[in-house]
Motif scaffolding. Structure first.
Motif, PDB file in Angstrom:
ATOM      1  N   ALA A 260      28.510  29.925  30.448  1.00 53.92           N
ATOM      2  CA  ALA A 260      29.093  29.184  31.564  1.00 53.92           C
ATOM      3  C   ALA A 260      30.163  30.009  32.276  1.00 53.92           C
ATOM      4  O   ALA A 260      30.211  30.067  33.518  1.00 53.92           O
ATOM      5  N   LEU A 261      31.026  30.642  31.503  1.00 46.99           N
ATOM      6  CA  LEU A 261      32.095  31.435  32.101  1.00 46.99           C
ATOM      7  C   LEU A 261      31.551  32.645  32.847  1.00 46.99           C
ATOM      8  O   LEU A 261      32.032  32.978  33.943  1.00 46.99           O
ATOM      9  N   ASP A 262      30.557  33.309  32.272  1.00 46.57           N
ATOM     10  CA  ASP A 262      29.969  34.470  32.953  1.00 46.57           C
ATOM     11  C   ASP A 262      29.327  34.055  34.271  1.00 46.57           C
ATOM     12  O   ASP A 262      29.433  34.770  35.284  1.00 46.57           O
ATOM     13  N   TYR A 263      28.644  32.911  34.270  1.00 48.36           N
ATOM     14  CA  TYR A 263      28.004  32.438  35.496  1.00 48.36           C
ATOM     15  C   TYR A 263      29.065  32.138  36.554  1.00 48.36           C
ATOM     16  O   TYR A 263      28.926  32.520  37.723  1.00 48.36           O
ATOM     17  N   ALA A 264      30.129  31.453  36.142  1.00 44.83           N
ATOM     18  CA  ALA A 264      31.197  31.105  37.091  1.00 44.83           C
ATOM     19  C   ALA A 264      31.893  32.356  37.610  1.00 44.83           C
ATOM     20  O   ALA A 264      32.233  32.446  38.803  1.00 44.83           O
ATOM     21  N   ARG A 265      32.119  33.328  36.745  1.00 42.39           N
ATOM     22  CA  ARG A 265      32.763  34.586  37.162  1.00 42.39           C
ATOM     23  C   ARG A 265      31.936  35.287  38.240  1.00 42.39           C
ATOM     24  O   ARG A 265      32.469  35.736  39.268  1.00 42.39           O
ATOM     25  N   ASP A 266      30.631  35.361  38.019  1.00 43.66           N
ATOM     26  CA  ASP A 266      29.773  36.003  39.006  1.00 43.66           C
ATOM     27  C   ASP A 266      29.731  35.198  40.308  1.00 43.66           C
ATOM     28  O   ASP A 266      29.713  35.775  41.407  1.00 43.66           O
ATOM     29  N   TYR A 267      29.724  33.889  40.188  1.00 40.35           N
ATOM     30  CA  TYR A 267      29.641  33.016  41.366  1.00 40.35           C
ATOM     31  C   TYR A 267      30.862  33.181  42.263  1.00 40.35           C
ATOM     32  O   TYR A 267      30.731  33.305  43.490  1.00 40.35           O
ATOM     33  N   VAL A 268      32.060  33.182  41.672  1.00 33.57           N
ATOM     34  CA  VAL A 268      33.265  33.243  42.517  1.00 33.57           C
ATOM     35  C   VAL A 268      33.430  34.599  43.182  1.00 33.57           C
ATOM     36  O   VAL A 268      34.189  34.724  44.157  1.00 33.57           O
ATOM     37  N   GLN A 269      32.733  35.608  42.695  1.00 32.97           N
ATOM     38  CA  GLN A 269      32.767  36.909  43.374  1.00 32.97           C
ATOM     39  C   GLN A 269      31.871  36.931  44.605  1.00 32.97           C
ATOM     40  O   GLN A 269      32.082  37.755  45.513  1.00 32.97           O
ATOM     41  N   GLU A 270      30.907  36.033  44.654  1.00 34.26           N
ATOM     42  CA  GLU A 270      29.987  35.968  45.791  1.00 34.26           C
ATOM     43  C   GLU A 270      30.362  34.881  46.795  1.00 34.26           C
ATOM     44  O   GLU A 270      30.235  35.067  48.003  1.00 34.26           O
ATOM     45  N   ARG A 271      30.848  33.764  46.316  1.00 33.12           N
ATOM     46  CA  ARG A 271      31.157  32.610  47.163  1.00 33.12           C
ATOM     47  C   ARG A 271      32.440  32.855  47.959  1.00 33.12           C
ATOM     48  O   ARG A 271      33.453  33.267  47.393  1.00 33.12           O
ATOM     49  N   LYS A 272      32.396  32.596  49.258  1.00 32.75           N
ATOM     50  CA  LYS A 272      33.561  32.819  50.112  1.00 32.75           C
ATOM     51  C   LYS A 272      34.096  31.511  50.679  1.00 32.75           C
ATOM     52  O   LYS A 272      33.335  30.617  51.029  1.00 32.75           O
ATOM     53  N   GLN A 273      35.405  31.412  50.737  1.00 32.97           N
ATOM     54  CA  GLN A 273      36.114  30.328  51.416  1.00 32.97           C
ATOM     55  C   GLN A 273      37.357  30.926  52.079  1.00 32.97           C
ATOM     56  O   GLN A 273      37.949  31.877  51.542  1.00 32.97           O
TER      57      GLN A 273
END
Length: 383
Positions: A260-273
């Motif tokens: 779960a943490l690895d998925y979230a870490r990768d996601y926040v590097q791609e997702r922009k706000q």
């Protein structure tokens, strides 16, 4: 203390990782959605071929003989991809270890090769009853000794992979007049015994691919030599073996939370706000930092408990600490990771909602977090 893995341990960890990524991960969502037992049977058969159904079992019985640390590493890697498969592997290994530790030579020679080879798809651990969960000494299931057999009557609940089990380890009262917890014995019951009925699988919140069932014993006749260990000493067996099972569940929680943490870490590097990646916001960085640190602490507690068990030293308190830390902080990690995905974390198109559902039960089964605190507290105040 040497934290470096042996060559064998590293090989087993890598083999589990490759199997998880190549076989379990592509089927995890489907298994969760359908609870298809054929998928689970296929997973377990392939894992048996690779030696994962008897990681800590002696080679003479078909086991891998790699130890508890290797077992923990394997469960963690499997759970990163599929918690349902990982729990089935963990419980079956626990059944095999109990038979190896307590069983007669005839029992070990008969059951262990079948568990390790996959001839038995799984083994099940039948202890809990409707009114005897955290207080297993209050069980009502009875075993009456006749001239040529034991006769079991009663039911067990929340039994993992019961429909696939080739053998059940069953606890029953054999001396109802004894003080509470003193008149309980342990038995081996074949999965195809006509006196055994497995109810339909429970409709669970998570780990849906691993069937959880009520198992009913009705005039279930088993041979006199089906008793494992000493008569009326079964409660001690249960308490001892649950400690090893807690290492498995702690490892499982670590695997799910890490995924779960690895998925979230990768996601926040791609997702922009606000014109930049989420990973550049310090508040979100610190959420991940805290969770990764807590899970690393859990990993070290698990390795300590596993090392003590492999060394033949007392490990019960350390196993309880490891399970408490890994499951409680693992639940937090999954919910924080889901939060980092925002609304996407709540969607079934992303794996975070499955991770959050799968990890929730880890702080309940193999002894609730509250029971782990009781065990730890007793050790603190026993002097």
């Amino acid at each position: 203390m040497n934290f470096e893995l042996t060559e064998e341990q590293a090989m087993i960890q890598d083999a589990a990782k490759q199997f998880a990524e190549g076989v379990l991960a592509p089927k995890a969502a489907e298994l969760d959605a359908t609870s298809n037992p054929e998928i689970m049977k296929s997973h377990l058969a392939q894992l048996a071929e690779q030696g994962f159904m008897g990681v800590n079992i002696a080679g003479e019985y078909g086991g891998t003989e790699a130890g508890t640390i290797a077992f923990s590493l394997a469960i963690t890697e499997l759970a990163r991809a599929c918690a349902s498969t990982a729990v089935a592997v963990s419980v079956s290994n626990m059944v095999a270890e109990l038979i190896q530790a307590i069983g007669s030579e005839a029992q070990k020679s008969h059951y262990l090769p079948k568990l390790c080879s996959g001839e038995f798809a799984a083994g099940s651990f039948c202890l809990t009853e409707t009114e005897a969960g955290s207080d297993p000494a209050a069980m009502k299931t009875r075993a009456v000794k006749e001239a040529d057999a034991w006769v079991l009557n009663g039911s067990k609940v929340w039994i993992s992979t019961a429909a696939l089990a080739g053998v059940y380890v069953v606890w029953a009262v054999t001396n109802p007049d004894a003080p509470k917890g003193k008149g309980i014995s342990c038995f081996l019951v074949d999965g195809d015994n006509p006196g055994v009925t497995v109810a339909k699988p429970e409709n669970k919140m998570g780990q849906k691919g691993s069937g959880t069932h009520e198992v009913v014993f009705e005039d279930c006749r088993i041979p006199l030599d089906a008793i494992i260990g000493e008569e009326n000493q079964g409660f001690k067996i249960a308490v001892t073996e649950l400690c090893g099972g807690r290492i498995g569940i702690a490892s499982l929680a670590l695997g799910v939370a890490s995924a779960a943490l690895d998925y979230a870490r990768d996601y926040v590097q791609e997702r922009k706000q606000f014109g930049k990646p989420l990973a550049e916001f310090q508040g979100l960085q610190w959420m991940l930092v805290d969770n990764y640190t807590e899970m690393e602490a859990a990993r070290l507690l698990i390795m300590q408990a596993a090392s003590l068990k492999d060394a033949g030293k007392p490990f019960a308190v350390q196993a309880s600490m490891a399970k408490l830390m890994a499951t409680e902080k693992g639940n937090k990690a999954c919910y924080d990771a889901l939060q980092l995905l925002g609304a996407n974390g709540y969607m079934q198109d992303f794996p975070l909602e499955r991770y959050a559902r799968d990890i929730r039960v880890t702080s309940i089964y193999e002894g609730t977090s509250e029971i782990q605190k009781v065990i730890i507290a007793r050790s603190l105040f026993s002097n």
